[in-house]
Design an enzyme around this catalytic site. Structure first.
Site, PDB file in Angstrom:
ATOM      1  N   ARG A 251      -6.585 -13.380  -7.053  1.00 23.43           N
ATOM      2  CA  ARG A 251      -5.646 -12.359  -7.548  1.00 23.43           C
ATOM      3  C   ARG A 251      -5.625 -12.356  -9.071  1.00 23.43           C
ATOM      4  NH1 ARG A 251      -0.123 -15.464  -6.700  1.00 23.43           N
ATOM      5  NH2 ARG A 251      -0.932 -17.497  -6.223  1.00 23.43           N
TER       6      ARG A 251
ATOM      7  N   SER B 149       3.441 -12.256  -7.139  1.00 15.74           N
ATOM      8  CA  SER B 149       2.494 -12.781  -6.151  1.00 15.74           C
ATOM      9  C   SER B 149       1.121 -12.139  -6.310  1.00 15.74           C
ATOM     10  CB  SER B 149       3.034 -12.616  -4.729  1.00 15.74           C
ATOM     11  OG  SER B 149       3.659 -11.382  -4.561  1.00 15.74           O
TER      12      SER B 149
ATOM     13  N   GLU C 163       6.612  -0.095   0.848  1.00 16.89           N
ATOM     14  CA  GLU C 163       5.153  -0.076   0.979  1.00 16.89           C
ATOM     15  C   GLU C 163       4.610   1.273   1.410  1.00 16.89           C
ATOM     16  OE1 GLU C 163       7.190  -2.338   2.357  1.00 16.89           O
ATOM     17  OE2 GLU C 163       6.778  -4.149   1.184  1.00 16.89           O
TER      18      GLU C 163
ATOM     19  N   PHE D  40       1.928  -6.202   4.890  1.00 14.96           N
ATOM     20  CA  PHE D  40       2.753  -4.983   4.857  1.00 14.96           C
ATOM     21  C   PHE D  40       1.904  -3.761   4.520  1.00 14.96           C
ATOM     22  CE2 PHE D  40       5.482  -8.483   3.070  1.00 14.96           C
ATOM     23  CZ  PHE D  40       6.013  -8.832   4.284  1.00 14.96           C
TER      24      PHE D  40
ATOM     25  N   ARG E  18      -4.227 -16.078  -0.930  1.00 20.71           N
ATOM     26  CA  ARG E  18      -3.219 -16.424  -1.922  1.00 20.71           C
ATOM     27  C   ARG E  18      -3.683 -17.543  -2.862  1.00 20.71           C
ATOM     28  NH1 ARG E  18       1.827 -15.483  -2.863  1.00 20.71           N
ATOM     29  NH2 ARG E  18       3.259 -17.094  -3.580  1.00 20.71           N
TER      30      ARG E  18
END
Ligand SMILES: Cc1ncc(C[n+]2csc(CCOP(=O)(O)OP(=O)(O)O)c2C)c(N)n1
Ligand SMILES: [Mg+2]
Lengths: 281, 312
Positions: free
Chosen positions: B8, B35, B56, B81, B165
């Site tokens: 990320r 995040s 979302e 999501f 993540r």
């Protein structure tokens, strides 16, 4: 339970959840602390429930739409005997049932939540069934304020008023914070009370960390015939732990050893003062 | 593990670089800038950043509108999501209307660990790859993430990207290789069996290859970073030249990489295929490594399956 005992209980739940999060090294600390008083009022006084008979048909229903604050709920359910308190040490560990969101494989949990914006629609369904079957139970749904950005919340709000569900109580943990900061900076909500009122709800605005106010508001429901009630519980995120209050990153910050010690000593003092308050009365 | 940089962060750094020369690049977040590691982008280019709050469906609709107006929106939102809550906006507003929206699903697969099934995204590939016109990409490490992000900025049209993540071990030595959306990368040549993997399971496939090599097995490893458009040629070639295939994915065994490979194999060049992934149940709570081991997404188990398929 009387209010002084409820206050002492809320302090105990805060300590339990801090120990659990510290042990697991993960958890949603801020939101669990902000709604600890609301849940204590509901579970130890307001709701008709029976830990020995968790599926009792006439029980009041609780839906944690802000499912990420499950830590306060796990500690309360264990304290009430829905499952053994020792199990709390398995929180978030490999293979556990006590995951980081409500899990209805565990007695006392009605529905699996975690994806925000689902709880109120589920609650509308339950309240509608209660009406159609004349079962008499009430449905309490706890939402986050950041959660209010989900459109599904408002679809359910419309339905709750349309079906005149006076057995339905929405509670917003209005702590004015979400992950990225202030709710009003991220996606403005105010005037939030007016929005709910315009959707046809009976809006009651209170201090959601004040036990007297919570008891007064929650004891009164269903308070207006043919209207669902929305309790705007104005709270402080991180409530009860001085250095976590109103600090955004405590949303999912885990206390260090020293922070845990400090928090426990603050809360122990608070709990003891409430116990004394109860004895004086 | 040496690498400490999560994918990320690489996406943010790459977009920060590219946004300097391209004011149409935009990043959107749904209370997810932390995040998504996108806070630096929000701070550096506030005019190219949009926060929508926890919404979302809204984030995809807004992005479609921005794209229609000539912007290049990158949606950054948890994969669980984004791939489920927003699916109709993705199908209709992105794919059907052919808007240039890049959907970055963060914290994908089982990387949310003990947060449970609401937070796992192990059906996303099945859903996304069934939508006409949408590219579906899973980078394997930070080098591939950088190359993929650069390719996405040039790519016209909708795309769904899934990343995890946590930092992942490198599978490439550097970013000095050719990355083309839709073209698989052969990581190891081999002739006895092929392992086809994507995303974080490429590392697992490479570890299995190393173990198999010691056991005297010549194993091909294919990094199928693009699930759609699928590199059929690489799959048929593997079927023809190695005669048996194992697929490995951080996804349900239904409808994902394994299913995509099997669809090609049964129709073009039938050979035995084994699909390794998450079974049809809510995934067990735990860290990624614990969940992977529990379900046999591990070098040991892949080696065992390979030896069985080879009759050894
Ligand atoms: C649909 C969905 N989107 C995003 C998330 C990730 N998430 C978990 S908690 C949270 C912030 C919630 O803020 P708020 O509703 O204000 O709750 P509180 O402040 O009481 O913790 C977010 C974005 C989620 N759980 N569900
Ligand atoms: Mg909040």
């Amino acid at each position: 339970m009387e209010t002084a005992a409820l206050k002492a209980k809320a302090a105990q739940i805060r300590m339990d959840l801090l120990r659990m999060i510290h042990g697991a090294k993960t958890g949603h600390t801020g939101g669990s602390l902000s709604n600890a008083d609301i849940l204590t009022a509901l579970y130890y006084r307001v709701m008709n429930i029976d830990p020995q008979n968790p599926k009792w048909e006439k029980r009041d229903r609780f839906i944690a739409s802000k499912g990420h604050s499950v830590e306060s709920l796990w500690c309360i359910l264990a304290d009430l005997g829905f499952f053994p308190k020792e199990e709390l040490t398995t929180f978030s560990q490999f293979g556990t049932r006590l995951i980081g969101h409500p899990n209805n494989k565990v007695a006392g949990i009605e529905m699996n939540t975690g994806a925000l914006g689902h709880g109120l629609a589920i609650s509308v369904g339950m309240a509608l069934a209660s009406k159609r079957d004349a079962s008499g139970y009430r449905v309490f749904c706890l939402m986050g304020d950041g959660e209010q950005a989900e459109g599904s919340v408002w679809e359910a709000a419309m339905a709750g008023a349309h079906y005149k569900l006076d057995n339905l109580v929405g509670i917003i943990d209005r702590n004015r914070l979400q992950i990225s900061g202030s709710t009003e900076d991220v996606m403005g909500l105010d005037p939030l009370e007016d929005k709910w009122a315009s959707f046809g709800w009976n809006v009651v605005s209170i201090d959601g960390n004040d036990m007297e106010s919570l008891v007064e508001a929650l004891d009164a429901v269903p308070s207006i015939a043919n209207k669902p009630t929305l309790i705007m519980a104005n709270t402080v995120k991180g409530k009860g732990v001085s250095f976590a209050e109103n600090v955004p990153h405590w949303h999912h910050h885990v206390p260090s050893d020293e922070q845990l010690e400090m928090a426990l000593s603050e809360l122990t003092a608070l709990m003891e003062s409430h116990i004394q308050e109860g004895q004086v009365r | 593990m040496a690498n400490k940089i999560p994918n990320r962060q690489v996406i943010c750094d790459t977009l920060l670089d590219l946004a300097k020369g391209d004011r149409d690049i935009m990043v959107l977040a749904s209370d997810s800038r932390g995040s998504a590691a996108m806070a630096p982008f929000a701070d550096t280019y506030p005019e190219q950043f949009v926060e929508v709050g926890i919404a979302e469906q809204n984030i995809v609709g807004i992005s479609a509108g921005l794209a229609h107006s000539g912007k290049k929106p990158f949606v950054t939102s948890p994969a669980c999501f984004l791939s489920m809550r927003s699916i109709e906006q993705i199908k209709v507003d992105v794919a059907y209307s052919a808007t240039n929206v890049k959907l970055i699903g963060i914290s994908g697969g089982v990387s949310y660990g003990a947060l449970g099934m609401s937070h796992h995204s192990v059906q996303d590939l099945a859903v996304m790859r069934a939508i006409p016109g949408l590219a579906v990409v899973l980078p394997a490490d930070r080098h591939e993430t950088k190359k993929m992000t650069e390719a996405l900025v040039k790519h016209e049209g909708g795309a769904y990207i899934r990343i995890g993540r946590n930092p992942v071990e490198d599978v490439y030595d550097s970013d000095d290789y050719e990355f083309i959306i839709g073209k698989a990368v052969t990581m190891r040549e081999g002739s006895d069996i092929s392992i086809i993997a994507a995303g974080e399971t490429v590392r697992v496939a490479l570890d299995a290859e190393a173990e198999l090599k010691e056991a005297g097995v010549s194993c091909r490893v294919i990094n199928m970073h693009t699930i759609k458009p699928l590199d059929k040629e690489a799959i048929v070639k593997a079927a023809r030249e190695t005669g048996r295939i194992i697929t490995v994915e951080e996804h349900s065994i239904h409808g994902g990489l394994g299913a995509a490979v099997a669809e090609v194999v049964v129709q073009e060049h039938p050979v035995p295929v084994k699909i390794v992934g998450i079974p049809d149940e809510p995934a067990i709570a735990g860290k990624t490594s614990e969940v992977f081991n529990h379900y046999g997404i591990s070098a040991d188990n892949i080696k065992k399956i390979a030896l069985e398929m080879l009759g050894r």
